[in-house]
Design a protein around this motif. Structure first.
Motif, PDB file in Angstrom:
ATOM      1  N   ILE A   9       3.572   7.405  11.588  1.00  0.00           N
ATOM      2  CA  ILE A   9       4.630   6.486  12.003  1.00  0.00           C
ATOM      3  C   ILE A   9       4.070   5.632  13.129  1.00  0.00           C
ATOM      4  CG2 ILE A   9       6.957   6.265  12.921  1.00  0.00           C
ATOM      5  CD1 ILE A   9       7.478   9.142  11.849  1.00  0.00           C
ATOM      6  N   HIS A  10       4.060   4.316  12.906  1.00  0.00           N
ATOM      7  CA  HIS A  10       3.500   3.417  13.906  1.00  0.00           C
ATOM      8  C   HIS A  10       4.186   2.059  13.815  1.00  0.00           C
ATOM      9  CE1 HIS A  10       0.477   1.959  16.691  1.00  0.00           C
ATOM     10  NE2 HIS A  10       0.231   0.944  15.892  1.00  0.00           N
ATOM     11  N   LYS A  11       4.776   1.637  14.936  1.00  0.00           N
ATOM     12  CA  LYS A  11       5.402   0.317  15.051  1.00  0.00           C
ATOM     13  C   LYS A  11       6.369   0.015  13.911  1.00  0.00           C
ATOM     14  CE  LYS A  11       1.789  -1.765  17.820  1.00  0.00           C
ATOM     15  NZ  LYS A  11       0.891  -2.884  18.001  1.00  0.00           N
ATOM     16  N   GLY A  12       7.249   0.967  13.628  1.00  0.00           N
ATOM     17  CA  GLY A  12       8.294   0.735  12.633  1.00  0.00           C
ATOM     18  C   GLY A  12       7.845   0.831  11.191  1.00  0.00           C
ATOM     19  N   VAL A  13       6.629   1.328  10.972  1.00  0.00           N
ATOM     20  CA  VAL A  13       6.101   1.461   9.616  1.00  0.00           C
ATOM     21  C   VAL A  13       5.666   2.913   9.403  1.00  0.00           C
ATOM     22  CG1 VAL A  13       4.277   0.727   8.019  1.00  0.00           C
ATOM     23  CG2 VAL A  13       5.341  -0.936   9.553  1.00  0.00           C
ATOM     24  N   GLY A  20       0.842  -1.195   0.000  1.00  0.00           N
ATOM     25  CA  GLY A  20       0.000   0.000   0.000  1.00  0.00           C
ATOM     26  C   GLY A  20       0.870   1.236   0.000  1.00  0.00           C
ATOM     27  N   TYR A  21       0.523   2.199   0.844  1.00  0.00           N
ATOM     28  CA  TYR A  21       1.330   3.421   0.996  1.00  0.00           C
ATOM     29  C   TYR A  21       2.171   3.320   2.257  1.00  0.00           C
ATOM     30  CZ  TYR A  21      -1.319   5.671  -2.720  1.00  0.00           C
ATOM     31  OH  TYR A  21      -1.874   5.999  -3.922  1.00  0.00           O
ATOM     32  N   MET A  22       2.777   2.164   2.462  1.00  0.00           N
ATOM     33  CA  MET A  22       3.563   1.924   3.666  1.00  0.00           C
ATOM     34  C   MET A  22       4.974   1.487   3.308  1.00  0.00           C
ATOM     35  SD  MET A  22       0.784   0.027   6.109  1.00  0.00           S
ATOM     36  CE  MET A  22       0.246  -1.172   4.910  1.00  0.00           C
ATOM     37  N   LEU A  23       5.928   1.993   4.088  1.00  0.00           N
ATOM     38  CA  LEU A  23       7.324   1.600   3.965  1.00  0.00           C
ATOM     39  C   LEU A  23       7.901   1.415   5.364  1.00  0.00           C
ATOM     40  CD1 LEU A  23       8.626   4.129   1.268  1.00  0.00           C
ATOM     41  CD2 LEU A  23       8.385   1.656   0.981  1.00  0.00           C
ATOM     42  N   PRO A  24       8.905   0.564   5.491  1.00  0.00           N
ATOM     43  CA  PRO A  24       9.570   0.430   6.789  1.00  0.00           C
ATOM     44  C   PRO A  24      10.205   1.765   7.212  1.00  0.00           C
ATOM     45  CG  PRO A  24      10.179  -1.376   5.331  1.00  0.00           C
ATOM     46  CD  PRO A  24       9.435  -0.390   4.500  1.00  0.00           C
ATOM     47  N   TYR A  25      10.093   2.070   8.487  1.00  0.00           N
ATOM     48  CA  TYR A  25      10.631   3.325   9.033  1.00  0.00           C
ATOM     49  C   TYR A  25      12.094   3.510   8.660  1.00  0.00           C
ATOM     50  CZ  TYR A  25      12.137   6.867  12.346  1.00  0.00           C
ATOM     51  OH  TYR A  25      12.675   8.000  12.898  1.00  0.00           O
ATOM     52  N   ASP A  26      12.878   2.446   8.769  1.00  0.00           N
ATOM     53  CA  ASP A  26      14.310   2.558   8.521  1.00  0.00           C
ATOM     54  C   ASP A  26      14.600   2.995   7.081  1.00  0.00           C
ATOM     55  OD1 ASP A  26      16.949   2.385   9.614  1.00  0.00           O
ATOM     56  OD2 ASP A  26      17.246   0.621   8.333  1.00  0.00           O
ATOM     57  N   ILE A  27      13.829   2.529   6.134  1.00  0.00           N
ATOM     58  CA  ILE A  27      14.016   2.924   4.732  1.00  0.00           C
ATOM     59  C   ILE A  27      13.711   4.411   4.572  1.00  0.00           C
ATOM     60  CG2 ILE A  27      13.140   2.640   2.370  1.00  0.00           C
ATOM     61  CD1 ILE A  27      14.828   0.277   3.266  1.00  0.00           C
ATOM     62  N   VAL A  28      12.600   4.852   5.139  1.00  0.00           N
ATOM     63  CA  VAL A  28      12.215   6.264   5.036  1.00  0.00           C
ATOM     64  C   VAL A  28      13.268   7.145   5.703  1.00  0.00           C
ATOM     65  CG1 VAL A  28      10.431   7.972   5.590  1.00  0.00           C
ATOM     66  CG2 VAL A  28       9.773   5.659   4.899  1.00  0.00           C
TER      67      VAL A  28
END
Length: 193
Positions: free
Chosen positions: A101-105, A72-80
Protein backbone atom coordinates in the motif's frame (compact mmCIF):
# COMPACT_ATOMS: atom_id res chain seq x y z
CA UNK A 1 -33.43 3.80 2.43
CA UNK A 2 -34.60 2.86 5.93
CA UNK A 3 -34.29 -0.31 7.99
CA UNK A 4 -37.16 -2.24 9.61
CA UNK A 5 -37.16 0.18 12.55
CA UNK A 6 -37.48 3.20 10.22
CA UNK A 7 -33.90 4.34 10.85
CA UNK A 8 -32.34 6.01 7.83
CA UNK A 9 -29.43 4.14 6.25
CA UNK A 10 -27.04 6.65 4.68
CA UNK A 11 -25.63 5.94 1.26
CA UNK A 12 -21.99 6.09 2.35
CA UNK A 13 -22.09 5.70 6.12
CA UNK A 14 -19.29 4.17 8.14
CA UNK A 15 -18.46 0.65 6.86
CA UNK A 16 -16.79 -0.15 10.19
CA UNK A 17 -19.78 0.87 12.33
CA UNK A 18 -21.15 -1.79 14.67
CA UNK A 19 -24.75 -0.61 14.29
CA UNK A 20 -26.08 -2.05 11.01
CA UNK A 21 -28.06 1.08 10.14
CA UNK A 22 -24.91 3.23 10.43
CA UNK A 23 -22.78 1.08 8.07
CA UNK A 24 -24.27 2.64 5.00
CA UNK A 25 -26.09 1.18 2.03
CA UNK A 26 -22.97 0.88 -0.13
CA UNK A 27 -21.24 -1.28 2.50
CA UNK A 28 -24.03 -3.83 2.06
CA UNK A 29 -23.83 -3.60 -1.72
CA UNK A 30 -20.06 -4.22 -1.65
CA UNK A 31 -20.55 -7.12 0.77
CA UNK A 32 -23.03 -8.80 -1.55
CA UNK A 33 -20.85 -8.18 -4.60
CA UNK A 34 -17.85 -9.64 -2.75
CA UNK A 35 -19.74 -12.73 -1.57
CA UNK A 36 -21.19 -13.38 -5.03
CA UNK A 37 -17.78 -12.88 -6.64
CA UNK A 38 -16.14 -15.31 -4.20
CA UNK A 39 -18.87 -17.87 -4.80
CA UNK A 40 -18.37 -17.49 -8.54
CA UNK A 41 -14.57 -17.61 -8.26
CA UNK A 42 -14.27 -20.46 -5.75
CA UNK A 43 -17.42 -22.37 -6.62
CA UNK A 44 -18.47 -22.66 -2.99
CA UNK A 45 -20.88 -21.05 -0.56
CA UNK A 46 -18.22 -21.28 2.14
CA UNK A 47 -15.43 -18.87 1.13
CA UNK A 48 -14.43 -18.71 4.81
CA UNK A 49 -12.79 -22.13 4.25
CA UNK A 50 -10.09 -20.07 2.54
CA UNK A 51 -7.97 -17.65 4.52
CA UNK A 52 -8.08 -13.89 4.29
CA UNK A 53 -5.03 -13.97 2.05
CA UNK A 54 -6.72 -16.24 -0.51
CA UNK A 55 -9.95 -14.21 -0.46
CA UNK A 56 -7.99 -10.95 -0.83
CA UNK A 57 -5.95 -12.33 -3.75
CA UNK A 58 -8.98 -13.81 -5.52
CA UNK A 59 -11.07 -10.64 -5.14
CA UNK A 60 -8.10 -8.47 -6.16
CA UNK A 61 -7.53 -10.46 -9.36
CA UNK A 62 -11.27 -10.62 -10.08
CA UNK A 63 -11.51 -6.84 -9.70
CA UNK A 64 -8.51 -6.36 -12.00
CA UNK A 65 -10.21 -8.46 -14.68
CA UNK A 66 -13.41 -6.44 -14.46
CA UNK A 67 -11.85 -2.99 -14.07
CA UNK A 68 -10.95 -0.64 -16.87
CA UNK A 69 -8.95 1.42 -14.36
CA UNK A 70 -6.52 -1.38 -13.52
CA UNK A 71 -2.85 -0.73 -14.23
CA UNK A 72 -0.73 -3.86 -13.86
CA UNK A 73 -1.38 -5.46 -10.47
CA UNK A 74 -2.49 -2.17 -8.98
CA UNK A 75 -5.86 -0.91 -7.79
CA UNK A 76 -6.90 2.25 -5.96
CA UNK A 77 -6.85 1.77 -2.18
CA UNK A 78 -10.48 2.83 -1.86
CA UNK A 79 -11.65 0.08 -4.24
CA UNK A 80 -9.68 -2.59 -2.37
CA UNK A 81 -10.98 -1.32 0.97
CA UNK A 82 -14.55 -1.39 -0.33
CA UNK A 83 -14.49 -5.05 -1.34
CA UNK A 84 -12.39 -6.21 1.64
CA UNK A 85 -13.88 -4.41 4.61
CA UNK A 86 -17.43 -5.81 4.47
CA UNK A 87 -16.01 -9.34 4.23
CA UNK A 88 -13.76 -8.93 7.26
CA UNK A 89 -10.54 -8.85 5.25
CA UNK A 90 -8.03 -6.59 7.03
CA UNK A 91 -5.90 -5.22 4.22
CA UNK A 92 -3.44 -3.48 6.54
CA UNK A 93 -2.51 -6.91 7.94
CA UNK A 94 -1.28 -8.00 4.49
CA UNK A 95 0.71 -4.86 3.69
CA UNK A 96 4.29 -5.87 2.96
CA UNK A 97 3.43 -9.58 2.86
CA UNK A 98 0.92 -10.01 0.06
CA UNK A 99 0.21 -6.45 -1.03
CA UNK A 100 1.97 -3.10 -0.95
CA UNK A 101 0.00 0.00 0.00
CA UNK A 102 1.60 3.23 -1.15
CA UNK A 103 0.12 6.67 -1.85
CA UNK A 104 -3.46 5.46 -2.26
CA UNK A 105 -2.56 2.52 -4.50
CA UNK A 106 -2.57 -1.17 -3.57
CA UNK A 107 -0.24 -3.46 -5.51
CA UNK A 108 -0.51 -7.24 -5.42
CA UNK A 109 3.06 -8.39 -4.80
CA UNK A 110 4.65 -11.01 -7.08
CA UNK A 111 5.21 -14.42 -5.53
CA UNK A 112 8.97 -13.91 -5.76
CA UNK A 113 8.63 -11.40 -2.92
CA UNK A 114 7.38 -14.27 -0.73
CA UNK A 115 10.06 -16.78 -1.80
CA UNK A 116 12.43 -16.30 1.13
CA UNK A 117 9.74 -17.15 3.68
CA UNK A 118 7.98 -19.85 1.68
CA UNK A 119 11.14 -21.71 0.63
CA UNK A 120 12.95 -21.51 3.98
CA UNK A 121 14.06 -24.83 5.48
CA UNK A 122 11.26 -24.76 8.06
CA UNK A 123 8.68 -23.55 5.52
CA UNK A 124 7.04 -26.97 5.26
CA UNK A 125 5.69 -26.42 8.77
CA UNK A 126 5.31 -22.62 8.54
CA UNK A 127 2.92 -21.97 5.61
CA UNK A 128 -0.52 -22.85 6.87
CA UNK A 129 -2.84 -21.05 4.51
CA UNK A 130 -4.02 -22.58 1.25
CA UNK A 131 -2.58 -19.61 -0.65
CA UNK A 132 0.82 -20.02 1.06
CA UNK A 133 0.92 -23.67 0.00
CA UNK A 134 -0.05 -22.79 -3.58
CA UNK A 135 2.60 -20.08 -3.72
CA UNK A 136 5.14 -22.52 -2.26
CA UNK A 137 4.25 -25.06 -4.98
CA UNK A 138 4.60 -22.37 -7.66
CA UNK A 139 8.01 -21.40 -6.33
CA UNK A 140 9.13 -25.03 -6.20
CA UNK A 141 7.98 -25.32 -9.83
CA UNK A 142 9.91 -22.17 -10.75
CA UNK A 143 13.11 -23.34 -9.10
CA UNK A 144 12.93 -26.85 -10.58
CA UNK A 145 12.55 -28.60 -7.23
CA UNK A 146 10.45 -31.40 -8.70
CA UNK A 147 10.84 -33.89 -5.81
CA UNK A 148 9.69 -31.37 -3.20
CA UNK A 149 6.88 -30.23 -5.52
CA UNK A 150 5.70 -33.81 -6.11
CA UNK A 151 5.69 -34.49 -2.35
CA UNK A 152 3.74 -31.31 -1.60
CA UNK A 153 1.19 -32.04 -4.35
CA UNK A 154 0.63 -35.61 -3.13
CA UNK A 155 -0.23 -34.33 0.34
CA UNK A 156 -2.46 -31.56 -1.00
CA UNK A 157 -4.36 -33.90 -3.30
CA UNK A 158 -4.92 -36.45 -0.54
CA UNK A 159 -5.91 -34.10 2.29
CA UNK A 160 -6.79 -30.63 1.01
CA UNK A 161 -9.30 -30.42 -1.87
CA UNK A 162 -9.49 -26.64 -1.45
CA UNK A 163 -5.88 -26.44 -2.71
CA UNK A 164 -6.81 -27.59 -6.20
CA UNK A 165 -10.01 -25.50 -6.26
CA UNK A 166 -8.13 -22.30 -5.36
CA UNK A 167 -5.23 -23.08 -7.73
CA UNK A 168 -7.66 -23.54 -10.64
CA UNK A 169 -9.53 -20.36 -9.69
CA UNK A 170 -6.34 -18.30 -9.55
CA UNK A 171 -5.16 -19.77 -12.84
CA UNK A 172 -8.37 -18.52 -14.44
CA UNK A 173 -7.92 -15.07 -12.87
CA UNK A 174 -4.27 -14.31 -13.55
CA UNK A 175 -3.56 -12.48 -16.83
CA UNK A 176 -2.93 -14.93 -19.67
CA UNK A 177 0.73 -14.04 -20.23
CA UNK A 178 1.73 -13.54 -16.60
CA UNK A 179 4.52 -15.43 -14.87
CA UNK A 180 2.10 -16.45 -12.11
CA UNK A 181 -0.31 -18.05 -14.60
CA UNK A 182 2.55 -19.92 -16.27
CA UNK A 183 3.78 -21.25 -12.91
CA UNK A 184 0.28 -22.17 -11.75
CA UNK A 185 -0.50 -24.01 -14.95
CA UNK A 186 2.82 -25.87 -14.76
CA UNK A 187 2.13 -26.80 -11.16
CA UNK A 188 -1.38 -27.98 -12.05
CA UNK A 189 0.04 -30.17 -14.82
CA UNK A 190 2.36 -31.75 -12.24
CA UNK A 191 -0.60 -32.60 -9.97
CA UNK A 192 -0.80 -36.39 -9.49
CA UNK A 193 -3.75 -38.00 -11.27
Amino acid sequence: VVDAEEREIPLGGDPEARDPHKRGYLAYVWEVVGRVALKQILGTDAPSAYGEDARLTALFLWTLRTSNDADGYMLPYDIVRRFCQPLGIHIERWNGHLIDIHKGVVTLLPIDSRAKRLLAEDAEQTPTSVLDRIHRAMLLQKHGQSDALRELLLVEKAYHPEFLRLANALSALYPAKSEEKRLLDGMLLAMPR
